[in-house]
Motif scaffolding. Sequence first.
Motif: not given
Lengths: 262, 262
Positions: A104-108, A257, B103, B105
Amino acid sequence: MKIFDVNTQQTKPADLLEGPLERERADSEPPAYLRIATTLADRVTSGTYAAGSRLPSGSQLCQEFEVSPMTVRRALSMLESQGLVTGVRGRGTFARSLNLSDSVFRLDSLTGEWLDESAEIRLLSASMTKADEKVAAMLGVALGDRVVYLRRLVLYDSNPAMYHTEYIIYDPRRPLVESQLQLTSLHAFLDSGRANRFPRGELTLTAVNLDAESAQALGQPEGALALCLEHVFQNNDRTTVSWGWFLLRAELFRLRARLGSE
Amino acid sequence: MKIFDVNTQQTKPADLLEGPLERERADSEPPAYLRIATTLADRVTSGTYAAGSRLPSGSQLCQEFEVSPMTVRRALSMLESQGLVTGVRGRGTFARSLNLSDSVFRLDSLTGEWLDESAEIRLLSASMTKADEKVAAMLGVALGDRVVYLRRLVLYDSNPAMYHTEYIIYDPRRPLVESQLQLTSLHAFLDSGRANRFPRGELTLTAVNLDAESAQALGQPEGALALCLEHVFQNNDRTTVSWGWFLLRAELFRLRARLGSE
DNA sequence: CATACCATCTTGTCTATACAACTCGCTTGC
DNA sequence: GCAAGCGAGTTGTATAGACAAGATGGTATG
């Protein structure tokens, strides 16, 4: 008045024997459900519980950890929400093998590091325009309808870093647009994207080459490398209200991530 | 033998009056904690509970939804884990305004759609090599140490789509590498990245231009646009065991994220 | 032999309660 | 006036138990 029912005592008998230990626990020791969850998570990731195999049943875990069923359940449902295990009614709880695609990549992870409060936002233009074919399709309006057209530049240390283009459905009853125009900090900018504005949306991230206009705005050569973060915002009733995209200079931004616990 | 204690009856008295309704609920109606959670989530995102304001207290929610405290707690802790609210001991539960930077991803939004089982993986080379400066630094080995060097190509419909390079610390006691070489399906490939291999790691995603070698492998002109997914895998003791990166043809891949409930 | 059924084990939901930890306002005593 | 402290309200952790819902295996019955 304090009510104490001898039948429903919470403290274990051990407390009476382990007074000092109890003192320590009160200090910093994590709650039982967390201790159990991390222990079980370790066993799954370390292979003690092989991928696909059945974990000990709830009652067995109750015995091992000397807690009540609900506490074990809480730990297990934590693990399930993390994707480490899956429970099947009537059969058992099974260890899952996590894969790369669960990452999961968090936008922050993009913005949190150096793009803090010191970023400056410059409004390049704010005007009404007529929806062309693409805009009309994305916003669900008729060709030629009036829409709000915004262009913004986000600078860091006075260097252009992001270029933002956005089309918003024009609604005279909603004065939201006004307040949008006055944003100056990046945090307020990103914070404006959601709950206090529109509750729903979709983002897609791709790699692109800058076109002439955005390249000039970002002070880069045409065709330079960039990340494109496209966004569609929707109302609670799922009607689209805004479409736009950020162009991020590729050398300044990366998504991170972490895999595994912690 | 069935034990029934009249003091601890679970079913509400209303059940006796609403027999037919009870039948319906048994069919498909979601559990109470979910119903409460989604209701509260709606109120937060729709602004009924303004951002920053205090939600009704646990006991108030118990009254409203006619459930026990634990059920309300469960709903609230769900919302907290989703980032919609934050609880403060002694003060209350407060609505948070979600921002764009919350958000998320998921990497499988990359692979899930068309890159399913039909992808083919071709091993281009597998050899031992001596660690150069960069490799030694990433893997934490000495300059010139022997490391495993892998290059793979992932094809979709016989078209090259990803190019993968990986360096792995050579450990004669771990025969993992052998099995890695025989992977043919993309799913098995991505699934091999984690628990059944290494439990920890870090990923970073950036945009890059292809160098001559990778461009040739992907059948693209040099300098063509690509996403670079770099990965570092670690053991449970946090020693690095593998470093590498995927180069994804930019026009074939995009990451997606959904905002809001559902 | 085949099938229906039943006891048992599993996960999952919910209750009612107790207590811990903390905040905050009010009262009481100095 | 002021501080100490008490009590009410709040979130958070944990308990013990009941029941629902689904799987499984053995047993009895046709």
